[in-house]
Design a protein around this motif. Structure first.
Motif, PDB file in Angstrom:
ATOM      1  N   GLN A 187       0.818  -1.207   0.000  1.00  0.00           N
ATOM      2  CA  GLN A 187       0.000   0.000   0.000  1.00  0.00           C
ATOM      3  C   GLN A 187       0.856   1.262   0.000  1.00  0.00           C
ATOM      4  OE1 GLN A 187      -2.906  -1.591  -1.027  1.00  0.00           O
ATOM      5  NE2 GLN A 187      -3.770   0.200   0.012  1.00  0.00           N
ATOM      6  N   PHE A 188       1.966   1.208   0.718  1.00  0.00           N
ATOM      7  CA  PHE A 188       2.873   2.352   0.752  1.00  0.00           C
ATOM      8  C   PHE A 188       3.428   2.644  -0.642  1.00  0.00           C
ATOM      9  CE2 PHE A 188       7.258   3.876   0.971  1.00  0.00           C
ATOM     10  CZ  PHE A 188       7.107   5.041   1.690  1.00  0.00           C
ATOM     11  N   ASP A 189       3.813   1.597  -1.361  1.00  0.00           N
ATOM     12  CA  ASP A 189       4.378   1.798  -2.698  1.00  0.00           C
ATOM     13  C   ASP A 189       3.342   2.352  -3.671  1.00  0.00           C
ATOM     14  OD1 ASP A 189       6.975   1.083  -2.145  1.00  0.00           O
ATOM     15  OD2 ASP A 189       6.671  -1.037  -2.585  1.00  0.00           O
ATOM     16  N   LYS A 190       2.071   2.076  -3.407  1.00  0.00           N
ATOM     17  CA  LYS A 190       1.027   2.651  -4.258  1.00  0.00           C
ATOM     18  C   LYS A 190       0.839   4.146  -3.970  1.00  0.00           C
ATOM     19  CE  LYS A 190      -1.724  -1.573  -4.848  1.00  0.00           C
ATOM     20  NZ  LYS A 190      -3.039  -2.225  -4.584  1.00  0.00           N
ATOM     21  N   LYS A 191       0.991   4.503  -2.700  1.00  0.00           N
ATOM     22  CA  LYS A 191       0.822   5.900  -2.306  1.00  0.00           C
ATOM     23  C   LYS A 191       1.841   6.224  -1.215  1.00  0.00           C
ATOM     24  CE  LYS A 191      -2.695   9.287  -0.978  1.00  0.00           C
ATOM     25  NZ  LYS A 191      -4.115   9.493  -0.556  1.00  0.00           N
ATOM     26  N   PRO A 192       3.089   6.528  -1.598  1.00  0.00           N
ATOM     27  CA  PRO A 192       4.156   6.759  -0.611  1.00  0.00           C
ATOM     28  C   PRO A 192       3.836   7.933   0.313  1.00  0.00           C
ATOM     29  CG  PRO A 192       5.049   6.500  -2.823  1.00  0.00           C
ATOM     30  CD  PRO A 192       3.573   6.643  -2.980  1.00  0.00           C
ATOM     31  N   ASP A 193       4.135   7.746   1.577  1.00  0.00           N
ATOM     32  CA  ASP A 193       3.933   8.784   2.586  1.00  0.00           C
ATOM     33  C   ASP A 193       5.266   8.998   3.291  1.00  0.00           C
ATOM     34  OD1 ASP A 193       3.037  10.561   4.452  1.00  0.00           O
ATOM     35  OD2 ASP A 193       1.909   9.099   5.635  1.00  0.00           O
ATOM     36  N   ILE A 194       5.992  10.017   2.863  1.00  0.00           N
ATOM     37  CA  ILE A 194       7.332  10.297   3.391  1.00  0.00           C
ATOM     38  C   ILE A 194       7.380  11.740   3.870  1.00  0.00           C
ATOM     39  CG2 ILE A 194       9.802  10.376   2.871  1.00  0.00           C
ATOM     40  CD1 ILE A 194       9.305   8.350   0.645  1.00  0.00           C
ATOM     41  N   LYS A 195       7.987  11.945   5.014  1.00  0.00           N
ATOM     42  CA  LYS A 195       8.168  13.302   5.546  1.00  0.00           C
ATOM     43  C   LYS A 195       9.589  13.441   6.078  1.00  0.00           C
ATOM     44  CE  LYS A 195       3.349  13.916   7.103  1.00  0.00           C
ATOM     45  NZ  LYS A 195       2.883  12.542   6.765  1.00  0.00           N
ATOM     46  N   ILE A 196      10.092  14.656   6.075  1.00  0.00           N
ATOM     47  CA  ILE A 196      11.358  14.983   6.721  1.00  0.00           C
ATOM     48  C   ILE A 196      11.086  16.135   7.680  1.00  0.00           C
ATOM     49  CG2 ILE A 196      13.728  15.787   6.427  1.00  0.00           C
ATOM     50  CD1 ILE A 196      13.777  14.537   3.698  1.00  0.00           C
ATOM     51  N   LEU A 197      11.425  15.939   8.949  1.00  0.00           N
ATOM     52  CA  LEU A 197      11.169  16.937   9.978  1.00  0.00           C
ATOM     53  C   LEU A 197      12.466  17.320  10.677  1.00  0.00           C
ATOM     54  CD1 LEU A 197       8.026  15.333  11.699  1.00  0.00           C
ATOM     55  CD2 LEU A 197       8.060  16.954   9.797  1.00  0.00           C
ATOM     56  N   THR A 198      12.520  18.549  11.168  1.00  0.00           N
ATOM     57  CA  THR A 198      13.631  18.964  12.007  1.00  0.00           C
ATOM     58  C   THR A 198      13.435  18.384  13.396  1.00  0.00           C
ATOM     59  OG1 THR A 198      12.557  20.991  12.783  1.00  0.00           O
ATOM     60  CG2 THR A 198      13.771  21.111  10.696  1.00  0.00           C
ATOM     61  N   ASP A 199      14.433  18.575  14.262  1.00  0.00           N
ATOM     62  CA  ASP A 199      14.301  18.062  15.629  1.00  0.00           C
ATOM     63  C   ASP A 199      13.215  18.787  16.410  1.00  0.00           C
ATOM     64  OD1 ASP A 199      15.640  20.426  15.656  1.00  0.00           O
ATOM     65  OD2 ASP A 199      17.306  19.754  16.911  1.00  0.00           O
ATOM     66  N   ARG A 200      12.731  19.934  15.869  1.00  0.00           N
ATOM     67  CA  ARG A 200      11.617  20.656  16.504  1.00  0.00           C
ATOM     68  C   ARG A 200      10.277  20.327  15.857  1.00  0.00           C
ATOM     69  NH1 ARG A 200      13.961  26.809  17.541  1.00  0.00           N
ATOM     70  NH2 ARG A 200      15.748  26.199  18.869  1.00  0.00           N
ATOM     71  N   GLY A 201      10.302  19.405  14.894  1.00  0.00           N
ATOM     72  CA  GLY A 201       9.063  18.999  14.247  1.00  0.00           C
ATOM     73  C   GLY A 201       8.648  19.849  13.064  1.00  0.00           C
ATOM     74  N   THR A 202       9.518  20.750  12.616  1.00  0.00           N
ATOM     75  CA  THR A 202       9.201  21.596  11.467  1.00  0.00           C
ATOM     76  C   THR A 202       9.432  20.827  10.178  1.00  0.00           C
ATOM     77  OG1 THR A 202       9.910  23.534  12.719  1.00  0.00           O
ATOM     78  CG2 THR A 202       9.687  23.784  10.323  1.00  0.00           C
TER      79      THR A 202
END
Length: 239
Positions: free
Chosen positions: A115-130
């Motif tokens: 399911q992930f490969d069909k609709k990838p959900d990737i995020k990159i956050l700072t150590d403060r969550g930004t």
């Protein structure tokens, strides 16, 4: 006299090496925490393996990541977990002197990865969550291969117009152009033509990004080198 001269040279080289080491550690200070079972398989055009934490140079970084873990089958017909891989993904972002986290969903069974490969959900956050702005795209292999050469795949990928691509510093589009001599006298056969290498035109943004990548790679390989290799490099610069 020669002994004192050699000592002075060694002292100068040691001091210069120490300064460069301090500068290198200060310039390359991006740390990316990775989710469990997610590895970096390539960095800035080079095959490399990083687990749990990736140390990156300041500036633009281009990574290839992939999930690989042991998961149970969603059909519940097997008693033991199987090795499951997600697709590989190219990620490009810019950061400096930061600690970041790569965020992906938790996979509990092979169905979650599909399911992930069909609709990838990737995020990159700072150590403060930004949230950190980044580009990514799936990197599919062409044909069947037991072992993938991600560095070579990135060479082809970076020639595309994908937002996650990075223009190479040198490309295969360099052309040899022959210019005929315009002298009035008959030229010698070996001098009848001159060859000029013509670089492909790049936009100002592409040139800046290509330069940034060159500096990053120099910093990266300096970090990977041991003391003896760095000394040899410094000797090469001096001479």
């Amino acid at each position: 006299m020669r002994f004192f001269f050699n000592c002075a040279v060694c002292s100068c080289l040691s001091f210069l090496t120490a300064v460069l080491l301090m500068a290198s550690s200060a310039c390359a200070d991006v740390r990316l925490a990775l989710p469990e079972d997610v590895d970096v398989l390539a960095l800035n055009g080079e095959n490399i393996t990083m687990e749990k934490n990736a140390n990156l140079p300041n500036g633009v970084s281009q990574l290839v990541i992939r999930y690989e873990g042991l998961l149970y089958s969603s059909d519940d017909n097997t008693a033991f977990p199987d090795k499951v891989q997600s697709a590989a993904y190219v990620i490009k972002f810019e950061a400096a002197d930061q600690t970041l986290r790569l965020i992906m969903p938790a996979f509990r069974e092979d169905f979650d990865v599909a399911q992930f490969d069909k609709k990838p959900d990737i995020k990159i956050l700072t150590d403060r969550g930004t949230p950190v702005d980044f580009e990514f795209e799936r990197l599919d292999s062409k044909g069947f291969a037991i072992f993938r050469d991600f560095a070579r795949e990135l060479e082809s990928f970076n020639k595309t117009d994908s937002p996650a691509a990075v223009p190479p510093v040198r490309t295969e589009t360099w052309q040899a152009r022959t210019a005929q001599s315009t002298t009035t006298t008959a030229p010698r056969p070996e001098m009848s033509a001159s060859v000029e290498l013509v670089a492909p035109e790049m936009t100002s943004s592409q040139q800046a990004e290509a330069t940034s990548m060159s500096v990053q790679m120099l910093k990266f390989w300096w970090q990977q080198a041991d003391a003896e290799s760095r000394k040899q490099f410094m000797n090469w610069i001096e001479h």
